[in-house]
Design a protein around this motif. Structure first.
Motif, PDB file in Angstrom:
ATOM      1  N   THR A  86       0.124   1.711   4.216  1.00  0.00           N
ATOM      2  CA  THR A  86      -0.167   0.875   3.054  1.00  0.00           C
ATOM      3  C   THR A  86       0.407  -0.517   3.243  1.00  0.00           C
ATOM      4  O   THR A  86       1.590  -0.671   3.563  1.00  0.00           O
ATOM      5  CB  THR A  86       0.411   1.498   1.774  1.00  0.00           C
ATOM      6  OG1 THR A  86      -0.141   2.803   1.592  1.00  0.00           O
ATOM      7  CG2 THR A  86       0.097   0.646   0.560  1.00  0.00           C
ATOM      8  N   GLU A  87      -0.407  -1.546   3.046  1.00  0.00           N
ATOM      9  CA  GLU A  87       0.075  -2.923   3.099  1.00  0.00           C
ATOM     10  C   GLU A  87       0.880  -3.214   1.832  1.00  0.00           C
ATOM     11  O   GLU A  87       0.392  -2.997   0.720  1.00  0.00           O
ATOM     12  CB  GLU A  87      -1.111  -3.886   3.207  1.00  0.00           C
ATOM     13  CG  GLU A  87      -0.704  -5.337   3.358  1.00  0.00           C
ATOM     14  CD  GLU A  87      -1.889  -6.275   3.440  1.00  0.00           C
ATOM     15  OE1 GLU A  87      -1.665  -7.492   3.524  1.00  0.00           O
ATOM     16  OE2 GLU A  87      -3.052  -5.788   3.405  1.00  0.00           O
ATOM     17  N   ALA A 136      -7.995  -2.476  -4.043  1.00  0.00           N
ATOM     18  CA  ALA A 136      -7.540  -1.647  -2.936  1.00  0.00           C
ATOM     19  C   ALA A 136      -8.499  -0.490  -2.757  1.00  0.00           C
ATOM     20  O   ALA A 136      -9.338  -0.200  -3.624  1.00  0.00           O
ATOM     21  CB  ALA A 136      -6.126  -1.129  -3.210  1.00  0.00           C
ATOM     22  N   VAL A 157      -2.798   7.577  -2.435  1.00  0.00           N
ATOM     23  CA  VAL A 157      -2.333   6.597  -1.453  1.00  0.00           C
ATOM     24  C   VAL A 157      -3.425   5.550  -1.277  1.00  0.00           C
ATOM     25  O   VAL A 157      -4.604   5.890  -1.145  1.00  0.00           O
ATOM     26  CB  VAL A 157      -2.002   7.269  -0.106  1.00  0.00           C
ATOM     27  CG1 VAL A 157      -1.539   6.230   0.920  1.00  0.00           C
ATOM     28  CG2 VAL A 157      -0.926   8.345  -0.282  1.00  0.00           C
ATOM     29  N   LEU A 158      -3.029   4.281  -1.290  1.00  0.00           N
ATOM     30  CA  LEU A 158      -3.966   3.170  -1.181  1.00  0.00           C
ATOM     31  C   LEU A 158      -3.768   2.429   0.141  1.00  0.00           C
ATOM     32  O   LEU A 158      -2.724   2.556   0.790  1.00  0.00           O
ATOM     33  CB  LEU A 158      -3.753   2.188  -2.338  1.00  0.00           C
ATOM     34  CG  LEU A 158      -3.843   2.766  -3.754  1.00  0.00           C
ATOM     35  CD1 LEU A 158      -3.384   1.734  -4.768  1.00  0.00           C
ATOM     36  CD2 LEU A 158      -5.257   3.236  -4.055  1.00  0.00           C
ATOM     37  N   ASP A 159      -4.773   1.632   0.525  1.00  0.00           N
ATOM     38  CA  ASP A 159      -4.618   0.851   1.753  1.00  0.00           C
ATOM     39  C   ASP A 159      -3.707  -0.351   1.554  1.00  0.00           C
ATOM     40  O   ASP A 159      -3.170  -0.909   2.517  1.00  0.00           O
ATOM     41  CB  ASP A 159      -5.988   0.414   2.301  1.00  0.00           C
ATOM     42  CG  ASP A 159      -6.676  -0.627   1.420  1.00  0.00           C
ATOM     43  OD1 ASP A 159      -6.405  -0.663   0.196  1.00  0.00           O
ATOM     44  OD2 ASP A 159      -7.479  -1.414   1.953  1.00  0.00           O
ATOM     45  N   LYS A 160      -3.506  -0.745   0.298  1.00  0.00           N
ATOM     46  CA  LYS A 160      -2.575  -1.829  -0.031  1.00  0.00           C
ATOM     47  C   LYS A 160      -2.096  -1.611  -1.453  1.00  0.00           C
ATOM     48  O   LYS A 160      -2.763  -0.933  -2.246  1.00  0.00           O
ATOM     49  CB  LYS A 160      -3.230  -3.201   0.132  1.00  0.00           C
ATOM     50  CG  LYS A 160      -4.441  -3.434  -0.764  1.00  0.00           C
ATOM     51  CD  LYS A 160      -5.040  -4.810  -0.598  1.00  0.00           C
ATOM     52  CE  LYS A 160      -5.722  -5.013   0.724  1.00  0.00           C
ATOM     53  NZ  LYS A 160      -7.021  -4.285   0.825  1.00  0.00           N
ATOM     54  N   THR A 161      -0.962  -2.205  -1.807  1.00  0.00           N
ATOM     55  CA  THR A 161      -0.475  -1.999  -3.173  1.00  0.00           C
ATOM     56  C   THR A 161       0.429  -3.131  -3.635  1.00  0.00           C
ATOM     57  O   THR A 161       1.160  -3.731  -2.833  1.00  0.00           O
ATOM     58  CB  THR A 161       0.268  -0.654  -3.308  1.00  0.00           C
ATOM     59  OG1 THR A 161       0.534  -0.408  -4.695  1.00  0.00           O
ATOM     60  CG2 THR A 161       1.593  -0.659  -2.547  1.00  0.00           C
ATOM     61  N   LYS A 167       5.032   7.479   3.018  1.00  0.00           N
ATOM     62  CA  LYS A 167       3.850   6.929   2.350  1.00  0.00           C
ATOM     63  C   LYS A 167       4.213   6.434   0.955  1.00  0.00           C
ATOM     64  O   LYS A 167       5.071   7.012   0.288  1.00  0.00           O
ATOM     65  CB  LYS A 167       2.756   7.992   2.230  1.00  0.00           C
ATOM     66  CG  LYS A 167       2.285   8.552   3.558  1.00  0.00           C
ATOM     67  CD  LYS A 167       1.274   9.673   3.342  1.00  0.00           C
ATOM     68  CE  LYS A 167       0.835  10.283   4.657  1.00  0.00           C
ATOM     69  NZ  LYS A 167      -0.139  11.391   4.463  1.00  0.00           N
ATOM     70  N   HIS A 227       1.212   6.851  -5.358  1.00  0.00           N
ATOM     71  CA  HIS A 227       1.024   6.481  -6.760  1.00  0.00           C
ATOM     72  C   HIS A 227       0.726   7.754  -7.542  1.00  0.00           C
ATOM     73  O   HIS A 227      -0.261   8.454  -7.241  1.00  0.00           O
ATOM     74  CB  HIS A 227      -0.142   5.502  -6.905  1.00  0.00           C
ATOM     75  CG  HIS A 227      -0.005   4.267  -6.052  1.00  0.00           C
ATOM     76  ND1 HIS A 227      -0.170   4.291  -4.685  1.00  0.00           N
ATOM     77  CD2 HIS A 227       0.277   2.985  -6.395  1.00  0.00           C
ATOM     78  CE1 HIS A 227       0.002   3.076  -4.210  1.00  0.00           C
ATOM     79  NE2 HIS A 227       0.272   2.265  -5.212  1.00  0.00           N
TER      80      HIS A 227
END
Length: 240
Positions: free
Chosen positions: A2-3, A17, A35-39, A73, A76
């Motif tokens: 995650t960025e 995201a 889980v997201l690629d960015k947050t 990780k 959320h």
């Protein structure tokens, strides 16, 4: 995976995201671990409280109740009837009032610590050990001194606030942290980039949370009665 947008710009209030993982939290029938690629959502840690807010897509939305770092990780925890599938583009929106208060409390802790350093108490004989910057903020120091420095500390901390000094952060390696910081907290990882937090004209420490841009944003700091126990000094504070 995650960025971490919150480390790039702590003042971002929303984002777009992509969902990269979804799983169900067994103990709660309508809570999902996403889980997201960015947050922009800060995970609880380092004494700073979790961010909260909302995730939403065209036909779905869920409440982000907490965010944690779990098995490497950023997870959320989202309350919703059902989750959107992996690959869904979602909009994330912070509960900004909560986040900004957390930022001010966290930065206030650093102002108190820098003030104690300027007074000559830190990092010797009082070595910073850990901080909690939530509802009852406190900084733990290993060691103790005879005199009651509460009044002097409050005065010095608010002098720093009144000077409107800028905070700055940058990623560095462990060796640079050793060279540049006033002290190093125990247990910092030595195999990945870390952040150097600098208060202009005062000094630098290691840090991983979100910060305000300057000391004026912190507001007035009140130092509560000092607490001493088991070879430690606890400095409780509040902001207004």
């Amino acid at each position: 995976m995650t960025e971490l947008l919150y480390l790039q710009d702590a003042y971002l209030k929303d984002m777009q995201a992509v969902i990269v993982e979804v799983s169900k939290e067994v103990a709660f029938p309508q809570r999902w671990m996403i889980v997201l690629d960015k947050t922009i959502f800060y995970p609880r840690g380092g004494g700073q409280a979790t961010d909260q807010g909302m995730l939403s897509a065209d036909t779905w939305q869920g409440k982000v109740s907490q965010v944690l770092l779990k098995d490497g990780k950023i997870v959320h925890y989202v309350e919703a009837d059902a989750p959107p599938p992996v690959g869904t583009v979602v909009k994330g929106t912070l509960d900004w009032n909560r986040r900004y208060l957390n930022m001010r409390l966290h930065s206030a802790g650093h102002v108190v610590d820098f003030a104690l350093y300027l007074l000559g108490y830190s990092p010797n004989p009082l070595m910073p050990f850990k901080g909690e910057h939530e509802k009852k903020p406190v900084i733990y120091y290993q060691g103790a001194v005879e005199e009651d420095f509460r009044e002097a500390l409050e005065k010095k901390a608010n002098e720093l606030v009144s000077q409107d000094l800028p905070f700055s952060c940058r990623f560095v390696d462990y060796q640079e942290l050793e060279r540049e910081t006033i002290y190093l907290q125990p247990g910092l990882p030595q195999n990945k980039p870390l952040r150097l937090l600098t208060l202009k004209g005062v000094g630098s420490v290691a840090d991983g949370g979100t910060q305000v841009l300057n000391t004026a944003e912190v507001g007035r700091i009140t130092i509560l009665p000092l607490e001493k126990k088991e070879g430690m000094t606890l400095v409780h504070y509040r902001i207004s």
